[in-house]
Design a protein around this motif. Structure first.
Motif, PDB file in Angstrom:
ATOM      1  N   ASN A 133      -5.928   3.380  -9.976  1.00 20.54           N
ATOM      2  CA  ASN A 133      -7.357   3.476  -9.698  1.00 20.54           C
ATOM      3  C   ASN A 133      -7.662   4.249  -8.422  1.00 20.54           C
ATOM      4  O   ASN A 133      -8.788   4.204  -7.923  1.00 20.54           O
ATOM      5  CB  ASN A 133      -7.956   2.076  -9.591  1.00 20.54           C
ATOM      6  CG  ASN A 133      -7.903   1.332 -10.913  1.00 20.54           C
ATOM      7  OD1 ASN A 133      -8.046   1.926 -11.970  1.00 20.54           O
ATOM      8  ND2 ASN A 133      -7.683   0.021 -10.859  1.00 20.54           N
ATOM      9  N   ALA A 134      -6.662   4.931  -7.889  1.00 23.30           N
ATOM     10  CA  ALA A 134      -6.890   5.690  -6.659  1.00 23.30           C
ATOM     11  C   ALA A 134      -7.977   6.737  -6.875  1.00 23.30           C
ATOM     12  O   ALA A 134      -8.020   7.397  -7.921  1.00 23.30           O
ATOM     13  CB  ALA A 134      -5.592   6.373  -6.217  1.00 23.30           C
ATOM     14  N   ALA A 144       4.856  -0.626  -6.510  1.00 19.59           N
ATOM     15  CA  ALA A 144       3.558  -1.305  -6.503  1.00 19.59           C
ATOM     16  C   ALA A 144       3.665  -2.669  -7.175  1.00 19.59           C
ATOM     17  O   ALA A 144       3.056  -3.650  -6.726  1.00 19.59           O
ATOM     18  CB  ALA A 144       2.511  -0.441  -7.202  1.00 19.59           C
ATOM     19  N   ALA A 166      -2.160  -1.212  -3.515  1.00 19.52           N
ATOM     20  CA  ALA A 166      -1.604  -1.418  -4.856  1.00 19.52           C
ATOM     21  C   ALA A 166      -2.456  -2.430  -5.597  1.00 19.52           C
ATOM     22  O   ALA A 166      -2.867  -3.438  -5.033  1.00 19.52           O
ATOM     23  CB  ALA A 166      -0.164  -1.931  -4.766  1.00 19.52           C
ATOM     24  N   ALA A 176      -7.640  -3.124  -4.605  1.00 22.72           N
ATOM     25  CA  ALA A 176      -8.486  -1.939  -4.455  1.00 22.72           C
ATOM     26  C   ALA A 176      -9.951  -2.335  -4.314  1.00 22.72           C
ATOM     27  O   ALA A 176     -10.692  -1.758  -3.524  1.00 22.72           O
ATOM     28  CB  ALA A 176      -8.282  -1.007  -5.646  1.00 22.72           C
ATOM     29  N   CYS A 190       0.835  -1.191   0.000  1.00 21.17           N
ATOM     30  CA  CYS A 190       0.000   0.000   0.000  1.00 21.17           C
ATOM     31  C   CYS A 190       0.874   1.247   0.000  1.00 21.17           C
ATOM     32  O   CYS A 190       2.068   1.184   0.304  1.00 21.17           O
ATOM     33  CB  CYS A 190      -0.947   0.015   1.206  1.00 21.17           C
ATOM     34  SG  CYS A 190      -0.099   0.022   2.791  1.00 21.17           S
ATOM     35  N   GLN A 244      -1.787   8.214  -7.764  1.00 20.58           N
ATOM     36  CA  GLN A 244      -2.144   7.477  -8.968  1.00 20.58           C
ATOM     37  C   GLN A 244      -0.935   6.839  -9.646  1.00 20.58           C
ATOM     38  O   GLN A 244      -1.095   5.907 -10.435  1.00 20.58           O
ATOM     39  CB  GLN A 244      -2.896   8.391  -9.929  1.00 20.58           C
ATOM     40  CG  GLN A 244      -4.263   8.785  -9.372  1.00 20.58           C
ATOM     41  CD  GLN A 244      -5.112   9.559 -10.356  1.00 20.58           C
ATOM     42  OE1 GLN A 244      -4.595  10.422 -11.070  1.00 20.58           O
ATOM     43  NE2 GLN A 244      -6.398   9.255 -10.400  1.00 20.58           N
ATOM     44  N   TYR A 280       1.242   5.155  -7.955  1.00 21.73           N
ATOM     45  CA  TYR A 280       1.299   3.871  -7.248  1.00 21.73           C
ATOM     46  C   TYR A 280       0.046   3.040  -7.491  1.00 21.73           C
ATOM     47  O   TYR A 280       0.127   1.821  -7.688  1.00 21.73           O
ATOM     48  CB  TYR A 280       1.476   4.135  -5.752  1.00 21.73           C
ATOM     49  CG  TYR A 280       1.722   2.895  -4.917  1.00 21.73           C
ATOM     50  CD1 TYR A 280       3.010   2.398  -4.754  1.00 21.73           C
ATOM     51  CD2 TYR A 280       0.674   2.236  -4.284  1.00 21.73           C
ATOM     52  CE1 TYR A 280       3.246   1.266  -3.973  1.00 21.73           C
ATOM     53  CE2 TYR A 280       0.894   1.113  -3.508  1.00 21.73           C
ATOM     54  CZ  TYR A 280       2.188   0.629  -3.360  1.00 21.73           C
ATOM     55  OH  TYR A 280       2.416  -0.501  -2.594  1.00 21.73           O
ATOM     56  N   ALA A 281      -1.091   3.678  -7.475  1.00 22.13           N
ATOM     57  CA  ALA A 281      -2.383   2.985  -7.646  1.00 22.13           C
ATOM     58  C   ALA A 281      -3.207   3.758  -8.665  1.00 22.13           C
ATOM     59  O   ALA A 281      -3.900   4.717  -8.310  1.00 22.13           O
ATOM     60  CB  ALA A 281      -3.121   2.889  -6.312  1.00 22.13           C
TER      61      ALA A 281
END
Length: 567
Positions: A493-494, A465, A510, A515, A305, A488, A490-491
């Motif tokens: 879809n954040a 990630a 991640a 998610a 994360c 975003q 790292y993720a």
């Protein structure tokens, strides 16, 4: 997983004359004594080191990292991967390599080897290994795994071969060896022998590799780590006259010894409590930001994360980050982390704080590795403290002093550029990435970088990630747009969070699957310890009037306090 340690029967090739010829082929040699180490024996050493690093299955940090990137079962990895790692130097069983060292070439010619017909400008043996690995037909491989192995084995000396170089290397070998089939027979004998020792004749059912680039990166780093451990000439002594039966046990014992000696396979875990006030017993009652770490649901920390902690100076962000890293460790199975800062000066200061944290809070008798260009100065200071009885932590193994191995140390504090090299196209970047994979990486003062450095950090977050590293970003002043870009990276879809509060904590997992499993992350808005604090800014104009500026400074501190004048 097979954990038997009895020696397997040698393949029938061991009794044939070609097996004696195989043992005459050198893999390493001493320019001083002239003694060589058979290429087959070094491959055997590497396979045994890989076996040791993977032997504990899911309890091995290396096993979890590699298995995650290969989409493989960590419990079965030790049963088949060491064979392929052992074959990393198959390219040494070629005319160009065996003929490149004059003394060894002369020895082989005296034994009847023909080493003529190849041009002086040849490829490194790692590229020949990559070309040859695709021809091995004894063990059927899924196409994606074959691709990963080809690139990882070809890149085990720090640089990945281009596809055209690999194809040209294969064509050159066919030309060099057209008049002598011995070389193909020697390679087949070595593959048969290693297959018999490491038993990979059947592969477990494996799903398709999710991310080829990540798999190549982590497996390349793992092979480099194994190769460097297996190349320790003080442990793996050159013994060309020892029989394969005898050397099998010698190699296995040496591999276990070198892994144990460097502590490379013991993930550091602390039984210290995770509650902030129980972890930092020497501190005053926790501040709101620090107490907020205890409120984060543990299910959000069960996988990799990204956390962003934004708060003013003096709110205790450093201790909050260390407490969060320890909570993440409960699920990750290792307290290992790397703490990155902008400068050597801030790194040196944090090095002392982290050393005290490991000793007094985590109760781990492990030294911290300082990672930057001037780290040797601090190491000299550490030895002085130990000599004077001022430190309970032993110095870290010298093996980690090599600049490309420093990030493999379980605990590190250093400059951000040392981590950024893992995401850049530089030699041995895969080894650096392996050193950070699976750890918690803390990036302090993340607001302090220019556009160039910030772009590298974003790419680094993408890699973290992918390789399963959790990241904690600390900042006193982070613009909303910059915060969203980091989240975003790292993720992807954040969620788009409109942050109106200060201080605040954001956590996103991640990967899309995580998610979905853990909703959209976590957001908290802790109070500040000094809500009434006001900072006044004013403009002064002195020009070049030094006397007026000096008088103002004296007046400013007349009633106490500090002043800093930067010109």
């Amino acid at each position: 997983m097979n954990t038997e340690t009895t020696d397997p029967p040698l393949p029938s090739a061991s009794s044939e004359p070609q097996f004696a010829a195989l043992l005459a082929c050198w893999g390493k040699f001493s320019s001083i004594s002239g003694i060589y180490h058979p290429a087959l024996y070094h491959m055997l050493d590497a396979g045994h080191v890989a076996q040791c690093l993977l032997a504990d299955g899911t309890d091995s940090a290396w096993c979890r990292i590699v298995a995650r990137s290969l989409s493989a079962d960590a419990g079965t990895l030790a049963a088949w991967l060491p064979f392929w790692v052992a074959l990393h130097d198959l390219g040494k069983l070629t005319i160009p390599f065996q003929g490149e060292q004059p003394a060894q070439a002369a020895r082989l010619r005296a034994l009847g080897f023909k080493l003529d017909g190849w041009r002086a400008q040849t490829y490194p043996h790692s590229i020949y290994s990559a070309a040859l690995i695709r021809k091995i037909g004894q063990v059927p491989l899924p196409q994606d795994l074959k691709t990963v192995l080809t690139h990882a084995i070809g890149g085990h000396h720090g640089l990945y071969p281009r596809s055209e170089d690999r194809k040209q290397a294969a064509s050159d070998l066919a030309t060099y060896e057209a008049w002598d089939s011995r070389w193909d027979s020697l390679r087949q004998a070595s593959v048969a022998y290693l297959a018999n020792v490491f038993c990979p004749l059947t592969l477990p059912q494996m799903p398709e590799i999710f991310n080829i680039s990540t798999a190549v990166m982590t497996l390349t780093g793992f092979i480099i780590l194994v190769d460097w451990l297996a190349s320790d000439e003080t442990i793996f002594k050159f013994q060309p006259d020892v029989t394969p039966d005898a050397y099998l046990a010698i190699s296995r014992a040496a591999a276990a010894h070198v892994v144990e000696m460097h502590g490379i396979n013991r993930p550091p875990t602390s039984a210290a409590p995770t509650a902030f006030n129980q972890l930092f017993t020497m501190l005053p009652p926790p501040r709101p930001l620090q107490s907020a770490i205890d409120d984060i649901p543990q299910e959000l920390l069960t996988g990799p994360c990204l956390a962003i902690i934004e708060a003013p100076t003096g709110e205790g962000k450093t201790e909050a980050a260390l407490a969060l890293a320890h909570r993440i460790a409960r699920s990750a199975g290792s307290d290992a982390f790397y703490y990155a800062l902008p400068t050597t000066a801030t790194s040196n200061q944090m090095y002392t704080r982290v050393s005290d944290y490991l000793d007094k809070c985590l109760h781990l008798p492990i030294a911290v590795k300082l990672v930057h260009g001037q780290a040797w100065l601090k190491k000299d200071d550490l030895f002085t403290r130990i000599a004077e009885g001022g430190s309970d932590s032993p110095p870290l193994d010298d093996w980690y002093d090599h600049k490309k191995r420093a990030l493999l140390a379980p605990f590190g504090v250093g400059t951000i550029d040392q981590a950024e090299l893992a995401a850049l196209n530089v030699k041995h970047n895969a080894l650096r990435m392996l050193g950070l994979a699976g750890k918690v990486v803390i990036l302090d003062e993340v607001h302090a970088y220019d556009a160039y450095m910030s772009t590298i950090i974003e790419r680094l977050l993408e890699w973290f990630a992918a390789v399963g590293s959790s990241v904690i970003l600390l900042s006193a002043t982070l613009p909303a747009a910059r915060r969203q870009t980091l989240l975003q990276a790292y993720a992807p879809n954040a969620p788009q969070n409109a942050v109106a509060s200060y201080p605040n904590i954001d956590i996103v997992p991640a990967g899309a699957a995580q998610a979905q499993a853990r909703a959209s992350g976590y957001h908290a808005e802790p109070a500040v310890i000094q809500p009434e604090r006001v900072v006044h800014l004013g403009r002064l104009t002195f020009g070049n009037d030094i006397e007026s500026s000096a008088a103002w400074l004296l007046q400013a501190v007349a009633q106490g306090g500090c002043a800093c004048w930067i010109a």
